[in-house]
Design an enzyme around this catalytic site. Structure first.
Site, mmCIF file in Angstrom:
data_model
loop_
_atom_site.group_PDB
_atom_site.id
_atom_site.type_symbol
_atom_site.label_atom_id
_atom_site.label_comp_id
_atom_site.label_asym_id
_atom_site.label_seq_id
_atom_site.Cartn_x
_atom_site.Cartn_y
_atom_site.Cartn_z
ATOM 1 N N SER A 145 0.938 -1.084 0.084
ATOM 2 C CA SER A 145 0.091 -0.123 0.034
ATOM 3 C C SER A 145 0.862 1.307 -0.005
ATOM 4 O O SER A 145 1.601 1.547 -0.889
ATOM 5 C CB SER A 145 -1.100 -0.156 1.225
ATOM 6 O OG SER A 145 -1.845 1.151 0.914
ATOM 7 N N ASP A 299 -0.805 1.323 -4.439
ATOM 8 C CA ASP A 299 -1.886 0.270 -4.778
ATOM 9 C C ASP A 299 -3.163 0.822 -5.422
ATOM 10 O O ASP A 299 -4.106 0.161 -5.465
ATOM 11 C CB ASP A 299 -1.857 -0.918 -3.942
ATOM 12 C CG ASP A 299 -2.541 -0.315 -2.413
ATOM 13 O OD1 ASP A 299 -2.432 0.803 -2.268
ATOM 14 O OD2 ASP A 299 -3.386 -1.220 -1.945
#
Length: 567
Positions: A145, A299
């Site tokens: 992330s 992401d």
């Protein structure tokens, strides 16, 4: 021999150790060895995430294989149909992401489980979409992330495209923990088993784009706005630009940050929560006189927002951009007579009160969840079955939102499209998004939201974080910064305290979170990060004006730092 030394020696001498890790192990300092082996890497609020490298407390091909074998055992236990439905697999731009993704597919195949692997990097929300679109039993996303470049991670999804909720995750974790030797697992499958692996790409992209474009509330709005956009070297680059192109928006990409670079060479940080993520985008915005800046994490599940206001660029918090999206979406649903019956919005226990009050203005109920979008996804799935309430929006303070639940995770491409539409709509009225936010303050009260994250790495850091929370729990503050605490909530002990009254706190999975409500309408919360070695303090501070709210925030932050010894 200590446990750390035992684990280290096992790795160093194991015949199956991947050769790439030998030099790193040989050159480890005592501190590095302790941090890499003192514990086993665990699942947190967003799956398994950690620093890349050798060790039981690291993300590497062996710990990922252990997790995938445990997940495979979980799938096999679910039955033949689960194996045949298979698992969708996506990955981001980070070091080893693609290799780890295809290694997962090989290991699934070795267990006679079908998989669908994206041909190249894709956003996390598209992986969630692919699970549902392809009718899979679940999904795997290789990503860290918004974490720094040293990290990678592993997220698991259920058949609804939602990250595994605790009751399912615990079943996987039990099977992972039953595996004693992660180094003994290999992913060598037969040629026949390799036929279980399907590579996917454009056909899923097209369906995802169609669904994203379908969220528009005013597709014919005057699109006379300029948007500077940065994917921060990550997966949002192609999908966001493609959606903007098809919708007719003028998108100016930050070219230097469009390459899928695992080292994030042209950005100080890939995290939209931090100021460094906007540096180059702000330069582009000034050069192009842009109306809006949009920044996505690697992401593509989080979106940061900057707005040109009175000649200057103002970067919004996730709470602020979330509230503006709520105002736009709900006002348009109401104006177009599209507001469903029994509408509900979801956010978390550490999300600002402003969004909830904004939703209430339109008769929309707000339900709170713990941090982690899986809990919002769980709520969506529940009401999809019961039809008691109808979803209109979901978001977290950490810059993630979901407009339409054909995805069951935070979805930055959706958020980027809706934010652009809102900016265009309000510009036609002579307003910018900061003007909209100021209007919400006038109607609902002025808030300043902030987060202070204290990094405490390694074994000593983990113990310190636990101790801070234990001390707060043992000696619950009666006042903070001179303001009385009128109520506290303990999500681990499941209690609500108001004065001398103690009541049960229900509706939440147990979690190490503390929340203090102050007499002036403000609140402060504390929790350990689920993805990094940090303790986080959240502030939702109510003031009579922006200046008053800011002064109070500084006072409360100082008080918490002194109270917890983190100053």
């Amino acid at each position: 021999m200590s446990l750390v030394d035992e684990r280290y020696e096992k790795w160093v001498n194991h015949p199956n150790l991947d050769a790439r890790y030998k030099d790193d192990l040989a050159n480890m300092s005592a501190d590095e060895k302790n941090d890499a082996f003192y514990t086993l890497i665990e699942f947190g609020t967003a799956g398994m995430r950690g620093i890349l490298g050798p060790g039981t407390n690291r993300i590497n091909i062996h710990t990922i294989r252990k997790a995938t074998q445990g997940y495979s055992d979980f799938i096999i236990h679910a039955g033949k149909e689960a194996c045949e439905k298979g698992i969708a697999i996506g990955y981001d731009n980070r070091h080893m992401s693609q290799e780890l993704a295809f290694d997962c597919a090989n290991l699934l195949a070795k267990n006679n489980i079908k998989s669908y692997v994206f041909e190249s990097l894709r956003p996390t929300p598209e992986l969630s979409f692919a699970v549902r679109h392809l009718g899979c039993f679940g999904g795997i996303m290789i990503t860290a992330s918004h974490n720094p470049k040293e990290y990678n991670g592993y997220k698991l999804y259920d058949d609804k495209g939602c990250q595994l909720i605790p009751c399912l995750a615990s079943q996987v974790i039990d099977r992972v923990n039953a595996i004693e030797d992660e180094l003994a697992i290999d992913a060598n499958c037969t040629e026949q088993q390799k036929e279980l692996i399907t590579v996917i790409g454009k056909e899923v992209d097209e369906e995802y784009y169609k669904n994203v474009l379908s969220i528009q509330l005013n597709p014919d709005v005057n699109k006379d706005i300029k948007i500077v956009f940065s994917p921060e070297h990550g997966t949002a680059n192609i999908p966001v630009q493609e959606v903007y192109k098809r919708a007719g928006y003028n998108c100016i990409p930050v070219v230097e940050q469009c390459s899928p670079d695992p080292d994030f060479s042209n950005t100080p940080t890939p995290n939209p929560e931090q100021a460094g993520a906007y540096e180059l985008a702000l330069k582009y915005a000034k050069e192009n006189d842009a109306d809006v800046i949009l920044v996505c994490d690697p992401d593509a599940d989080r979106m940061g927002v900057g707005v040109k206001h009175n000649g200057e660029y103002v970067v919004m918090t996730g709470n602020q951009s979330g509230a503006v999206l709520i105002e736009y979406i709900l006002s348009q649903l109401q104006a177009q007579n599209k507001m469903p019956e029994n509408p509900v919005m979801f956010n978390t226990v550490v999300t600002s009160d402003l969004g909830e009050k904004t939703a209430a203005n339109y008769g929309v109920e707000t339900e709170k969840t713990l941090t982690g979008f899986k809990f919002i996804g769980e709520k969506v799935a529940k009401y999809e079955v019961t039809h008691e309430k109808n979803y209109v929006f979901g978001y977290e303070e950490s810059y993630g939102s979901l407009i339409c639940p054909f995805v069951r995770d935070k979805d930055a491409p959706q958020a980027c499209l809706m934010l652009a539409e809102a900016a265009a709509y309000y510009k036609a009225q002579g307003k910018d998004l900061c003007d909209v936010l100021d209007g919400l303050y006038e109607r609902n009260g002025t808030y300043e939201e902030s987060q202070v994250a204290i990094s405490l790495s390694g074994e000593a850091g983990a113990k310190r974080i636990k101790q801070i929370l234990a001390d707060l729990r043992e000696n619950s503050p009666k006042e903070i910064g001179g303001t009385p605490v009128v109520k506290s909530e303990d999500y681990k002990e499941c209690t609500i305290k108001e004065g001398d009254t103690v009541k049960e706190l229900t509706g939440f999975t147990k979690s190490d979170v503390l929340k203090y409500y102050l007499e002036d309408g403000s609140w402060i919360a504390a929790r350990p990060s689920g993805t990094e070695p940090k303790i986080k303090f959240y502030y939702c501070i109510k003031g009579d004006s922006k200046e008053d709210a800011h002064a109070k925030t500084l006072n409360y932050q100082k008080a918490i730092a002194e109270l917890t010894g983190t100053n």
